[in-house]
Write an enzyme that holds these catalytic residues in place. Sequence first.
Site, mmCIF file in Angstrom:
data_model
loop_
_atom_site.group_PDB
_atom_site.id
_atom_site.type_symbol
_atom_site.label_atom_id
_atom_site.label_comp_id
_atom_site.label_asym_id
_atom_site.label_seq_id
_atom_site.Cartn_x
_atom_site.Cartn_y
_atom_site.Cartn_z
ATOM 1 N N SER A 155 -12.726 -3.123 0.440
ATOM 2 C CA SER A 155 -13.022 -2.590 1.776
ATOM 3 C C SER A 155 -14.487 -2.251 1.869
ATOM 4 C CB SER A 155 -12.230 -1.298 2.024
ATOM 5 O OG SER A 155 -10.862 -1.561 2.040
ATOM 6 N N LYS A 214 -4.645 5.968 8.692
ATOM 7 C CA LYS A 214 -5.378 6.316 7.473
ATOM 8 C C LYS A 214 -6.057 7.657 7.699
ATOM 9 C CE LYS A 214 -8.385 4.025 4.119
ATOM 10 N NZ LYS A 214 -9.684 4.619 3.877
ATOM 11 N N ARG A 237 0.863 -1.192 0.000
ATOM 12 C CA ARG A 237 0.000 0.000 0.000
ATOM 13 C C ARG A 237 0.893 1.235 0.000
ATOM 14 N NH1 ARG A 237 -2.498 3.292 3.816
ATOM 15 N NH2 ARG A 237 -4.591 4.022 3.256
HETATM 16 N N1 3NM Z 1 -7.969 0.807 5.881
HETATM 17 P P1 3NM Z 1 -3.527 0.385 11.525
HETATM 18 S S1 3NM Z 1 -8.245 1.345 8.336
HETATM 19 C C1 3NM Z 1 -5.531 0.946 5.484
HETATM 20 O O1 3NM Z 1 -11.112 1.047 7.499
HETATM 21 C C2 3NM Z 1 -6.703 1.020 6.361
HETATM 22 O O2 3NM Z 1 -10.679 0.387 5.491
HETATM 23 C C3 3NM Z 1 -8.890 0.939 6.828
HETATM 24 O O3 3NM Z 1 -3.821 0.770 10.007
HETATM 25 C C4 3NM Z 1 -10.327 0.791 6.587
HETATM 26 O O4 3NM Z 1 -3.414 -1.088 11.578
HETATM 27 C C5 3NM Z 1 -6.679 1.328 7.714
HETATM 28 O O5 3NM Z 1 -2.218 1.043 11.847
HETATM 29 C C6 3NM Z 1 -5.459 1.627 8.531
HETATM 30 O O6 3NM Z 1 -4.638 0.939 12.347
HETATM 31 C C7 3NM Z 1 -4.979 0.446 9.337
#
Ligand code: 3NM
Length: 224
Positions: A119, A148, A48
């Site tokens: 997603s 994010k 990503r």
């Molecule tokens: N997508 P971390 S939350 C890339 O809700 C991503 O679709 C999300 O990072 C979604 O594990 C997210 O550090 C970030 O919280 C995840």
Amino acid sequence: MRTSAIKDLKQQLSLYFVAGTMNCDSPEAFERILLQAIQGGVTAFQFREKGAKSLRGEKRLEIANRAKQICREHGVLFIVNDDLELMKSVDADGLHVGQKDGDLKTIREATKGKILGVSAHTLAEAEDAVSKGADYIGVGPIYQTASKEDAEEPVGVARIKEFLMNHINLPLVGIGGITIKNVSEVILAGADGAAVISALSGVDSPEEASRKMSKIIQSAKRDV
Ligand code: 3NM
């Protein structure tokens, strides 16, 4: 997808590391972290490379190829986030897209023979992904995330249960704020896997964190 392929994918998505060079101090650190996380037990990886500090052009392609190589050498699934051309150039195992990344039907046609992850934050989005031929669904953000910028409000593990109650039978991967402390809750709610950025990229020992997380996931899977 055949039932046996879905079952395999559920296992392959157990510990899903998501990262780009922006999540690490340098491209070299990115490669080191990826390798260590894999040695600890990561089963799938999503490249990503996104946002202001992300690599472009040749450098992007080069690092994607190296990441794919590392994944292939270790039998880890290699998925590219939201970049169809890159997915094709490196011959990745699949593509992951969000709700704003284009028309799902068109994307499905363009990724024939590859894994397509989508997603979904709501049941309606999950149902739409199923009807358009997605292979797995990323559900999130489960908890608050700092990784994010445009993340939606946390949906909690209740959203995973809601998807299951409404017969969303595709592999489900929780994402957003998942850590060693809360990952068992995500699996016990019925998710097939956990996708993480900071829990593996922002720690002193990605290998140790990955080993711990992987153990917790496998043990929670036995208890579901
Ligand atoms: N997508 P971390 S939350 C890339 O809700 C991503 O679709 C999300 O990072 C979604 O594990 C997210 O550090 C970030 O919280 C995840």
